[in-house]
Scaffold this motif. Structure first.
Motif: not given
Lengths: 218, 686
Positions: A1-3, A6-7, A73-74, A77, A80-81, B167, B169, B175, B179
């Protein structure tokens, strides 16, 4: 599942916190020492989600990253976690069904079947009417009253096929049942009633008396 | 210092070491995927499990601090079984595609599966599949192969200073991605390919072109910047297939820049493979070596000695420069220069070296940068500054371009006048430099390659002396070059002799019709307009700007095609080796000059490379001391003229294209396009 998967494909052009939430953010940030403001990422994501129809747009993620001096990206992360953060729009009633072992042993399959029969949706999907979204989640931490269905912020407990149907009826009518055990038991006392301290008269049951936060949010 | 026992061997390790270090000290190799010496400890692959006495279960050696009296065993059945279990879990979702994987033959997972893998799979379910991610023109991804060691994430965040990888998920849906799948905006990005222990991140330009065991591996020196990074060139036949970093703790550790790694496809394009002469019709046409030598000899005989000039380019080896200097001396011309950008440096060594040495950056506690952008001029060196900054948050001030260097800097301004206030101590940063025990000045070509360069150098020296940058045991005065040939050229005196002209004067003379002949030794970064009336000889390996303006082209060898000496910016002499042969009729550069000297009857006195090096080392003994740094004596240098008010810039703006090789490289062109597209998209989004 790419970004992308997910969005939400349809993202708003901008996002800004409301005035009240900006004040709340100030209050939250004051809890952390200088330089450690990144710790506030989860409360801020939660605020954004509550403000934005129960899901977080990417613009909000970028805004939070900027506010907390983190890399985008943080923040992504973290978002999505946790399954609690929605990155796609969900229905007015966001159903989180616990299917971990205790709930499963106590009949979470029946609860899931009731939802599926009615709306033909499985985990991660939204009903055709757009009012209900279902997500299968791991332990909600209320095993004593298993199985559990979380509707927005509220727990409904001791569900079976029938009572799940009744709960969904009440949600469809926008007149939700009182939160807590559908069997009406107080807290997590035995279904047969209190077995100890029977002589002490309990105060009125907590269930049903709690504030209906789900409606406040919806 | 804790003492512990590993497999009955007693070892003593430094404070702060881990059990894994102790095992290595005891000579026991510990398998690992996520652990890397130069990255933070993650402890998530669990491959390094070892047994510790009194511990109820195996421990991760990489994350366990070594303690006094620990008793470690790495050879028990339980350890083997534990690692086999870890390996089995890793292989559950790892595809069995080694035959079509570029990592095959140099894959950590493949190697360690030999030791700890099962012969079959007990996993009957479907393996998971992961979408490949776009990471730009250099990195090819097959994310199904990823084992989530997070080495790439930690490298991007910690070393490269571009926290764009992450990373997303959790659990089975975890994955690695950037960004919104942007290109990794780093000059060091391709190092993640070396770090990846499996075939998830592989080299895109090199994809499916060769297998590691069929390549001829040669250890040599890089010339894309002035660091002299140690590299390994892998060639198949005459073709250079790839460049990999080689460990050198004092220079590049184990990183190299993307240009060093990927400009090599430029070695296959636009090559000069035979001599060319400009004919009556004004076009270059191929000629034989005999004809070419005849033309040179005639031209040299016709020209007046003081009307002959030679300019050496940025990537020339010391031998070629020495040969050309010898020839010019024999011809009686003092007009030689190796500073085609017009940098006002030379003379005393302390005035043009990176005196603190590159490793000295680790000890610095304050930095002043003048006209330098190390991020693009010396990317690997910049990573070292960043590491120091991460650990110590040392103050770093910049006089020059305001750019993102991947660490916080104090921008003082672009006006050279600031240097004056730093030198007389009135600027507030001067106090910080004075307070520091090991302050450092890094001065780049952006400040020196200008009309008042000598004066700026002089001011920088004054700052150094006023702020205690130079003491008995510390010399923090550093010139950061960007040309690999520069220090070598200055060392052997490839600068105007008595009454000789420098590049600017040559151009002026040529314009006035007072320069008969100019010999360009790999010099492409020049303004060729003034030399239109002179007879221009271009000796080099690429049909770049220099060759286009030449009347005679002599095909030479690129840096991978000859044995040569290079001196890096700290004054370290390094010997490069040949990995492939030059194409067609191209020859090693010093032999061309030797042949010309014979044709004009002015012998330069050596017939073999060994003889040349002997003569060179007799005249300049330090060229014989490979890999050694002799700290130069501190003296007076630089000018005292008035500084102009022109803002201090950087040497160049485009990291990817700085030399004939990188300009010919398609990969570098792709990088330029990708970074332009990403920054363009960012502008559009704002």
């Amino acid at each position: 599942m790419s970004i992308e998967a997910r969005i939400a494909s349809d993202q708003p052009d901008s996002f800004a916190f409301s005035k009240e939430n900006e004040a709340e953010i100030k209050r939250i940030l004051a809890k952390y020492p200088k330089g450690r403001q990144a710790s506030a990422v989860m409360p801020l994501l939660d605020l954004a989600q509550r403000q934005h129809d129960n899901w977080i747009p990417m613009k909000a993620i970028e805004l939070i990253a900027k506010k907390l001096d983190m890399a985008e990206i943080r923040v992504l992360e973290v978002a999505t976690f946790y399954t609690m953060f929605n990155l796609k729009p969900v229905g007015k009633y966001f159903l989180q069904a616990c299917t971990t072992t205790p709930c499963w042993l106590r009949g979470s399959d029946e609860m899931m079947r009731a939802i599926k029969d009615r709306y033909q949706i499985s985990s991660g999907e939204t009903s055709a009417c757009g009012k209900f979204s279902l997500l299968e989640v791991e332990c909600l931490g209320a095993c004593v009253n298993a199985p559990i269905l979380q509707v927005n912020d509220d727990f409904y407990e001791d569900l079976d096929y029938q009572s799940t149907g009744a709960l969904l009826d009440s949600l469809e009518a926008d007149a939700p049942l009182p939160v807590g055990s559908v069997l009406g038991r107080s807290g997590s006392e035995a279904t047969t009633g209190a077995t100890t301290l029977a002589a002490v008269k309990p105060k009125p049951a907590a269930s049903g008396a709690t504030k209906k936060r789900s409606q406040a949010n919806a | 210092m804790p003492k512990l026992t590993v497999n009955d061997v007693e070892v003593e390790v430094e404070d702060g070491s881990t059990v894994l270090h102790a095992c290595e000290a005891a000579g026991v190799e510990i398998p690992r995927f996520c652990y890397h010496d130069r990255l933070s400890i993650a402890g998530n692959c669990r491959m390094c499990l070892v047994d510790m006495e009194r511990a109820p279960k195996p421990i991760a050696a990489c994350a366990m601090p070594a303690g006094d009296g620990m008793v470690i065993r790495t050879d028990t059945d339980r350890v083997k079984k534990a690692r086999e279990g870890v390996m089995e879990f890793l292989l559950i979702n790892h595809p069995l595609d080694c035959p079509i994987c570029d990592q095959g033959g140099e894959c950590d997972l493949q190697d360690q599966a030999m030791g700890y893998g099962l012969d079959g799979s007990r996993f009957a379910e479907n393996k998971r599949a992961v979408d490949n991610k776009h990471m730009g023109p250099l990195i090819s991804t097959v994310m199904t192969r990823c084992i989530h060691c997070t080495r790439c994430v930690r490298f991007a965040t910690e070393v490269a200073g571009v926290p764009e990888l992450g990373a997303i998920g959790r659990g089975e849906t975890m994955e690695i991605t950037t960004y919104l799948e942007k290109t990794l905006a780093s000059e060091l990005s391709a190092n993640v390919i070396d770090l990846c222990p499996v075939g998830a991140l592989t080299s895109r330009p090199y994809a499916f072109t060769a297998r590691p065991w069929e390549l001829n591996k040669v250890e040599t020196i890089d010339v894309m910047d002035a660091l002299g990074s140690n590299i390994r060139v892998d060639a198949r036949g005459a073709q250079v297939m790839r460049v990999l970093p080689r460990l050198n703790e004092d220079i590049n550790e184990e990183w190299i820049s993307d240009k060093t790694r990927y400009a090599i496809d430029g070695l296959r394009r636009q090559r000069l493979d035979k001599p060319y002469a400009r004919g009556q019709n004004g076009r270059l046409h191929p000629v034989s070596w005999d004809e070419a030598l005849k033309i040179v000899a005639t031209a040299l005989r016709k020209a007046k000695p003081n009307k002959i000039a030679a300019i050496a380019g940025n990537q020339v080896d010391v031998e070629a420069m020495y040969a050309l200097k010898s020839l010019m001396t024999r011809l009686g011309s003092p007009n030689i220069d190796c500073r085609q950008d017009g940098a006002k440096i030379g003379g005393k060594r302390a005035g043009y070296l990176f005196n603190s040495t590159i490793a000295g950056i680790d000890d610095a506690d304050a930095v002043l940068m003048i006209g330098s952008n190390p991020r693009i001029e010396a990317a690997v060196l910049n990573a070292r500054i960043r590491r120091n900054w991460l650990a110590s948050r040392l103050p770093i001030a910049v006089v020059g371009p305001k750019v993102d260097l991947t660490y916080n800097t104090e921008f003082l301004g672009e006006n050279p006048a600031i240097l004056g206030s730093l030198a007389d101590g009135s600027h507030k940063f001067a106090a910080k430099l004075k307070k520091a025990k090991r302050p450092m000045i890094i001065i780049g070509m952006g400040a020196l390659a200008r009309a008042d360069g000598a004066a700026i150098l002089g001011k920088a020296r004054q700052i150094a002396e006023a702020c205690g940058v130079v003491t008995k045991e510390w010399n923090g005065f550093n010139v950061l070059h960007n040309a690999a040939a520069r220090v070598g050229g200055l060392d052997l005196g490839f600068v105007p002799g008595r009454g000789g002209m420098d590049v600017a004067e040559m151009a002026k003379a040529a314009k006035a019709g007072k320069l008969d002949l100019v010999w360009l030794l790999g010099a492409d970064e020049l303004d060729f307009e003034p030399f239109a009336a002179s007879f221009v000889i271009y000796q080099g390996h690429h049909g770049d700007k220099g060759a286009h303006h030449a009347d005679l082209v002599l095909p030479g060898a690129a840096y991978t095609e000859k044995d040569g000496i290079y001196v890096n910016t700290e004054g370290r002499v390094q010997y490069a080796s040949r990995a492939a042969f030059p194409p067609g009729d191209a020859r090693e550069d010093w032999t061309i000059i030797r042949a010309v000297s014979g044709a004009v009857g002015k012998s330069i006195g050596f017939d073999t490379l060994a003889e040349l090096r002997e003569a060179l080392c007799t005249e300049f003994p330090h060229f014989a001391d490979a890999d050694e740094i002799v700290p130069p004596k501190w003296t007076t240098f630089g000018g005292r003229a008035k500084l102009s008010a022109e803002p201090v810039g950087q040497a160049f703006d485009n990291f990817y294209m700085t030399c004939a090789i990188s300009r010919a490289s398609e990969t570098m062109a792709d990088c330029v396009r990708a970074s332009a597209a990403d920054s363009g998209a960012a502008v559009a989004a704002e």
